[in-house]
Design a protein around this motif. Sequence first.
Motif, PDB file in Angstrom:
ATOM      1  N   TRP A 210       0.391  11.665   4.400  1.00  0.00           N
ATOM      2  CA  TRP A 210       0.643  10.935   3.154  1.00  0.00           C
ATOM      3  C   TRP A 210      -0.564  10.143   2.674  1.00  0.00           C
ATOM      4  O   TRP A 210      -0.433   9.306   1.771  1.00  0.00           O
ATOM      5  N   ASP A 212      -3.007  10.665   0.758  1.00  0.00           N
ATOM      6  CA  ASP A 212      -3.350  10.710  -0.665  1.00  0.00           C
ATOM      7  C   ASP A 212      -2.300  10.006  -1.527  1.00  0.00           C
ATOM      8  O   ASP A 212      -2.512   9.817  -2.730  1.00  0.00           O
ATOM      9  N   GLN A 213      -1.168   9.595  -0.936  1.00  0.00           N
ATOM     10  CA  GLN A 213      -0.132   8.892  -1.689  1.00  0.00           C
ATOM     11  C   GLN A 213      -0.188   7.371  -1.509  1.00  0.00           C
ATOM     12  O   GLN A 213       0.383   6.631  -2.310  1.00  0.00           O
ATOM     13  N   THR A 216      -1.186   4.919  -4.334  1.00  0.00           N
ATOM     14  CA  THR A 216      -0.155   4.855  -5.368  1.00  0.00           C
ATOM     15  C   THR A 216       0.997   3.973  -4.917  1.00  0.00           C
ATOM     16  O   THR A 216       1.537   3.185  -5.703  1.00  0.00           O
ATOM     17  N   TRP A 217       1.397   4.089  -3.646  1.00  0.00           N
ATOM     18  CA  TRP A 217       2.461   3.225  -3.133  1.00  0.00           C
ATOM     19  C   TRP A 217       2.069   1.762  -3.239  1.00  0.00           C
ATOM     20  O   TRP A 217       2.887   0.911  -3.588  1.00  0.00           O
ATOM     21  N   TRP A 267       9.800   8.967   5.073  1.00  0.00           N
ATOM     22  CA  TRP A 267       8.970   8.710   3.892  1.00  0.00           C
ATOM     23  C   TRP A 267       9.288   7.356   3.283  1.00  0.00           C
ATOM     24  O   TRP A 267       8.384   6.578   2.961  1.00  0.00           O
ATOM     25  N   GLN A 271       6.912   4.066   2.990  1.00  0.00           N
ATOM     26  CA  GLN A 271       6.651   3.397   1.712  1.00  0.00           C
ATOM     27  C   GLN A 271       7.000   1.915   1.793  1.00  0.00           C
ATOM     28  O   GLN A 271       6.248   1.055   1.303  1.00  0.00           O
TER      29      GLN A 271
END
Length: 285
Positions: A210, A212-213, A216-217, A267, A271
Motif C-alpha cells: 500500500w 503508493d496509497q 493519500t491516506w 486495509w 488506514q
Amino acid sequence: MKFLRSLALLMLLVFVSPITVRGWGVDGHFITCKIAQGRLSQKAVDAVNHLLPDYAEGDLASLCSWPDHVKFRYHWSSPLHYIDTPDNLCTYQYRRDCKDEDGVMGRCVAGAIRNYTTQLLEYGKQESQYNLTEALLFLSHFMGDIHQPLHVGFTTDRGGNTIEVHWFTRKAVLHHVWDDSIIETEEERFYESNVENLINAIETNITNVWADQVQTWENCSRNQKTCPNIYATEGIKAACDWAYKGVTNGSVLEDEYFQSRLPIVNWRLAQGGVRLAANLNRIFG
C-alpha cells in the motif's frame, strides 16, 4: 496533576465491566493505535507520553479501548461511537447523518473526531478548559471506530447489530463479525493467535503493498487537521460493497466470506492507524 489524572483514569478502568461495543473490538483498536505509535513524530511522541497516565508507560495502544469501557459512566458518549445512515442509500452526508437519536447535530463519530481534535489543539497552552488526556484517548479510539465499515452502517439494523448470522458454527450478529470475528479468525489461522504478528504483517503491507496509497491516506483537505467526512464516506461504501453484500438474517458466513472480506478489514485497520498518526502529528506540530 499528572498523578491525579492517572489515578482518575485508573479508577475508571478498575470499576468497569465489558459491554457491547460498536466499532472495532479490543484487538482492532489495539492494532490501529499500535500502527499509529510507530509513525508519530518526536513532538507527537513527547505530547502523547506527557498526556498518558503513568501506568500506561507510554503505550497509547494499551488504552485505546478505554472509551468503550466508560460508556456506562459517560452516557453522553455512546452516540459518538458511530453514524447511522439511511438504509440502502450507501451514502454519507454530515448535515443529514451526524446527529444522535434526539436530532442533536454533531453527535456522531465524525463530529466527535472534529471536537477532540479541536480540544487537543490547546495542548501546550498554560491552561485548558478540557481534559486533554481524555481527549487523546477519545480521538484515538474514534479514529479506529470510523474505519470499521459497519460503524457507518444503516439505521434500521443499527450497523448490523440486529442481523443475526452464523460465523462458521457460532451464532453472532453481523456487527460483531466485523468488530472481532474476522480479526480473531485471521489471528488463529495465520498468526498463531498473536496480535503482534498481525500488526507486523499489516505494517509490512503499509510499506510495500500500500506504499503508493499512504500519502493519500495521510492528506487532509484544505489544510484541516482531520477529515472525518472522508473516512465516513469510505466506511459506508465498504459497508455496502463488502459487509452487507450477500448477507441476510440467518446467513452462514464461512470461508468465502472470510477470505474475501479479510483484505478489507486489514486495509481499514491500516488506514486508521496511518491517519491517526498523521492527525496527531499535525495537532502536536
